[in-house]
Design a protein around this motif. Structure first.
Motif, PDB file in Angstrom:
ATOM      1  N   MET A  95      -8.853 -13.087   4.011  1.00 38.79           N
ATOM      2  CA  MET A  95      -9.028 -11.697   3.643  1.00 38.79           C
ATOM      3  C   MET A  95      -8.616 -10.813   4.811  1.00 38.79           C
ATOM      4  SD  MET A  95     -12.375  -9.490   2.532  1.00 38.79           S
ATOM      5  CE  MET A  95     -12.993  -9.260   4.167  1.00 38.79           C
ATOM      6  N   GLU A  96      -7.976  -9.716   4.484  1.00 35.44           N
ATOM      7  CA  GLU A  96      -7.594  -8.684   5.438  1.00 35.44           C
ATOM      8  C   GLU A  96      -8.235  -7.376   4.983  1.00 35.44           C
ATOM      9  OE1 GLU A  96      -5.602  -9.121   8.074  1.00 35.44           O
ATOM     10  OE2 GLU A  96      -4.715 -11.060   7.634  1.00 35.44           O
ATOM     11  N   LEU A  97      -8.299  -6.412   5.879  1.00 35.66           N
ATOM     12  CA  LEU A  97      -8.721  -5.065   5.512  1.00 35.66           C
ATOM     13  C   LEU A  97      -7.546  -4.130   5.712  1.00 35.66           C
ATOM     14  CD1 LEU A  97     -12.272  -4.819   7.109  1.00 35.66           C
ATOM     15  CD2 LEU A  97     -11.691  -5.152   4.700  1.00 35.66           C
ATOM     16  N   ALA A  98      -7.302  -3.283   4.708  1.00 36.27           N
ATOM     17  CA  ALA A  98      -6.203  -2.337   4.767  1.00 36.27           C
ATOM     18  C   ALA A  98      -6.727  -0.935   4.518  1.00 36.27           C
ATOM     19  CB  ALA A  98      -5.144  -2.682   3.726  1.00 36.27           C
ATOM     20  N   GLN A  99      -6.270   0.006   5.338  1.00 34.60           N
ATOM     21  CA  GLN A  99      -6.656   1.402   5.165  1.00 34.60           C
ATOM     22  C   GLN A  99      -5.507   2.139   4.493  1.00 34.60           C
ATOM     23  OE1 GLN A  99      -7.303   3.795   8.690  1.00 34.60           O
ATOM     24  NE2 GLN A  99      -8.863   4.962   7.605  1.00 34.60           N
ATOM     25  N   CYS A 100      -5.825   2.859   3.433  1.00 33.83           N
ATOM     26  CA  CYS A 100      -4.825   3.648   2.722  1.00 33.83           C
ATOM     27  C   CYS A 100      -4.446   4.845   3.599  1.00 33.83           C
ATOM     28  CB  CYS A 100      -5.395   4.120   1.388  1.00 33.83           C
ATOM     29  SG  CYS A 100      -4.219   4.999   0.366  1.00 33.83           S
ATOM     30  N   ILE A 101      -3.146   5.096   3.753  1.00 30.43           N
ATOM     31  CA  ILE A 101      -2.680   6.209   4.586  1.00 30.43           C
ATOM     32  C   ILE A 101      -1.960   7.267   3.761  1.00 30.43           C
ATOM     33  CG2 ILE A 101      -2.581   4.882   6.732  1.00 30.43           C
ATOM     34  CD1 ILE A 101       0.447   4.600   6.288  1.00 30.43           C
ATOM     35  N   LEU A 102      -1.872   7.046   2.446  1.00 28.24           N
ATOM     36  CA  LEU A 102      -1.222   7.992   1.543  1.00 28.24           C
ATOM     37  C   LEU A 102      -1.782   7.725   0.154  1.00 28.24           C
ATOM     38  CD1 LEU A 102       1.124  10.096   1.257  1.00 28.24           C
ATOM     39  CD2 LEU A 102       2.616   8.160   0.745  1.00 28.24           C
ATOM     40  N   ASP A 103      -2.361   8.747  -0.497  1.00 34.70           N
ATOM     41  CA  ASP A 103      -2.908   8.543  -1.836  1.00 34.70           C
ATOM     42  C   ASP A 103      -1.896   7.834  -2.725  1.00 34.70           C
ATOM     43  OD1 ASP A 103      -5.307   9.797  -1.264  1.00 34.70           O
ATOM     44  OD2 ASP A 103      -4.819  11.658  -2.310  1.00 34.70           O
ATOM     45  N   VAL A 104      -2.395   6.879  -3.508  1.00 39.65           N
ATOM     46  CA  VAL A 104      -1.552   6.154  -4.461  1.00 39.65           C
ATOM     47  C   VAL A 104      -2.028   6.537  -5.859  1.00 39.65           C
ATOM     48  CG1 VAL A 104      -0.851   3.893  -5.324  1.00 39.65           C
ATOM     49  CG2 VAL A 104      -1.221   4.235  -2.865  1.00 39.65           C
ATOM     50  N   HIS A 105      -1.134   7.162  -6.615  1.00 41.55           N
ATOM     51  CA  HIS A 105      -1.445   7.621  -7.969  1.00 41.55           C
ATOM     52  C   HIS A 105      -0.976   6.605  -9.007  1.00 41.55           C
ATOM     53  CE1 HIS A 105      -2.572  11.775  -6.871  1.00 41.55           C
ATOM     54  NE2 HIS A 105      -1.783  11.530  -5.853  1.00 41.55           N
ATOM     55  N   ALA A 106      -1.669   6.589 -10.139  1.00 42.23           N
ATOM     56  CA  ALA A 106      -1.284   5.709 -11.244  1.00 42.23           C
ATOM     57  C   ALA A 106       0.039   6.163 -11.823  1.00 42.23           C
ATOM     58  CB  ALA A 106      -2.366   5.735 -12.319  1.00 42.23           C
ATOM     59  N   ARG A 107       0.775   5.191 -12.365  1.00 36.91           N
ATOM     60  CA  ARG A 107       2.016   5.498 -13.078  1.00 36.91           C
ATOM     61  C   ARG A 107       2.263   4.399 -14.090  1.00 36.91           C
ATOM     62  NH1 ARG A 107       6.470   4.149  -8.397  1.00 36.91           N
ATOM     63  NH2 ARG A 107       6.344   1.918  -8.636  1.00 36.91           N
ATOM     64  N   SER A 108       3.026   4.705 -15.111  1.00 34.62           N
ATOM     65  CA  SER A 108       3.336   3.683 -16.095  1.00 34.62           C
ATOM     66  C   SER A 108       4.500   2.841 -15.594  1.00 34.62           C
ATOM     67  CB  SER A 108       3.674   4.312 -17.447  1.00 34.62           C
ATOM     68  OG  SER A 108       4.858   5.066 -17.352  1.00 34.62           O
ATOM     69  N   ALA A 109       4.703   1.702 -16.189  1.00 35.05           N
ATOM     70  CA  ALA A 109       5.731   0.764 -15.726  1.00 35.05           C
ATOM     71  C   ALA A 109       7.138   1.337 -15.829  1.00 35.05           C
ATOM     72  CB  ALA A 109       5.640  -0.533 -16.514  1.00 35.05           C
ATOM     73  N   ASP A 110       7.377   2.259 -16.761  1.00 41.12           N
ATOM     74  CA  ASP A 110       8.727   2.793 -16.930  1.00 41.12           C
ATOM     75  C   ASP A 110       8.983   4.077 -16.133  1.00 41.12           C
ATOM     76  OD1 ASP A 110       7.082   4.388 -18.451  1.00 41.12           O
ATOM     77  OD2 ASP A 110       8.423   4.471 -20.174  1.00 41.12           O
ATOM     78  N   GLU A 111       8.003   4.545 -15.381  1.00 39.65           N
ATOM     79  CA  GLU A 111       8.174   5.738 -14.547  1.00 39.65           C
ATOM     80  C   GLU A 111       8.644   5.327 -13.157  1.00 39.65           C
ATOM     81  OE1 GLU A 111       4.532   7.887 -14.380  1.00 39.65           O
ATOM     82  OE2 GLU A 111       4.430   8.144 -16.544  1.00 39.65           O
ATOM     83  N   SER A 112       9.572   6.091 -12.616  1.00 37.32           N
ATOM     84  CA  SER A 112      10.062   5.764 -11.271  1.00 37.32           C
ATOM     85  C   SER A 112       9.225   6.425 -10.185  1.00 37.32           C
ATOM     86  CB  SER A 112      11.530   6.167 -11.131  1.00 37.32           C
ATOM     87  OG  SER A 112      11.662   7.559 -11.332  1.00 37.32           O
ATOM     88  N   THR A 113       8.474   7.450 -10.534  1.00 42.06           N
ATOM     89  CA  THR A 113       7.634   8.125  -9.546  1.00 42.06           C
ATOM     90  C   THR A 113       6.263   8.413 -10.138  1.00 42.06           C
ATOM     91  OG1 THR A 113       8.418  10.303 -10.242  1.00 42.06           O
ATOM     92  CG2 THR A 113       9.597   9.257  -8.436  1.00 42.06           C
ATOM     93  N   ALA A 114       5.311   8.600  -9.270  1.00 42.32           N
ATOM     94  CA  ALA A 114       3.958   8.969  -9.697  1.00 42.32           C
ATOM     95  C   ALA A 114       3.837  10.488  -9.692  1.00 42.32           C
ATOM     96  CB  ALA A 114       2.929   8.358  -8.763  1.00 42.32           C
ATOM     97  N   PHE A 115       2.933  11.000 -10.495  1.00 43.34           N
ATOM     98  CA  PHE A 115       2.704  12.439 -10.551  1.00 43.34           C
ATOM     99  C   PHE A 115       1.352  12.746  -9.928  1.00 43.34           C
ATOM    100  CE2 PHE A 115       5.543  11.403 -14.033  1.00 43.34           C
ATOM    101  CZ  PHE A 115       6.585  12.272 -13.784  1.00 43.34           C
ATOM    102  N   PRO A 116       1.264  13.795  -9.102  1.00 41.62           N
ATOM    103  CA  PRO A 116      -0.004  14.107  -8.425  1.00 41.62           C
ATOM    104  C   PRO A 116      -1.180  14.314  -9.368  1.00 41.62           C
ATOM    105  CG  PRO A 116       1.787  15.327  -7.432  1.00 41.62           C
ATOM    106  CD  PRO A 116       2.348  14.647  -8.650  1.00 41.62           C
ATOM    107  N   ALA A 117      -0.919  14.723 -10.626  1.00 36.45           N
ATOM    108  CA  ALA A 117      -2.010  14.949 -11.569  1.00 36.45           C
ATOM    109  C   ALA A 117      -2.560  13.636 -12.146  1.00 36.45           C
ATOM    110  CB  ALA A 117      -1.534  15.845 -12.702  1.00 36.45           C
ATOM    111  N   SER A 118      -1.856  12.529 -11.939  1.00 33.81           N
ATOM    112  CA  SER A 118      -2.318  11.244 -12.458  1.00 33.81           C
ATOM    113  C   SER A 118      -3.483  10.730 -11.606  1.00 33.81           C
ATOM    114  CB  SER A 118      -1.174  10.234 -12.486  1.00 33.81           C
ATOM    115  OG  SER A 118      -0.711   9.976 -11.190  1.00 33.81           O
TER     116      SER A 118
END
Length: 76
Positions: free
Chosen positions: A1-24
């Motif tokens: 096990m490792e510990l990782a700190q998030c350094i940039l919010d990761v938003h949900a996206r669908s499989a066919d989207e190339s980018t995430a939207f901040p409102a997701s």
């Protein structure tokens, strides 16, 4: 096990989207720490804020060899 700190919010996206939207929904929050596990197929997994598992790096022996990971997380 490792510990990782998030350094940039990761938003949900669908499989066919190339980018995430901040409102997701936010899967991983900037500044939060997540436990990371490696499976037998060299995928690195963690659990999001709602308890769902996600692959955050794949097909690498060392998690920091994955480009997507190093943009969004850092190892502690």
């Amino acid at each position: 096990m490792e510990l990782a700190q998030c350094i940039l919010d990761v938003h949900a996206r669908s499989a066919d989207e190339s980018t995430a939207f901040p409102a997701s929904p936010v899967l991983f929050k900037n500044g939060y720490v997540y436990p990371v596990f490696k499976d037998e197929a060299d995928n690195w997994l963690t659990t999001d804020e709602e308890g769902f598992q996600h692959i955050i790096a794949s097909d690498v022996d060392t998690i920091t060899d994955d480009g997507w990971f190093v943009v969004h997380f850092r190892l502690l």
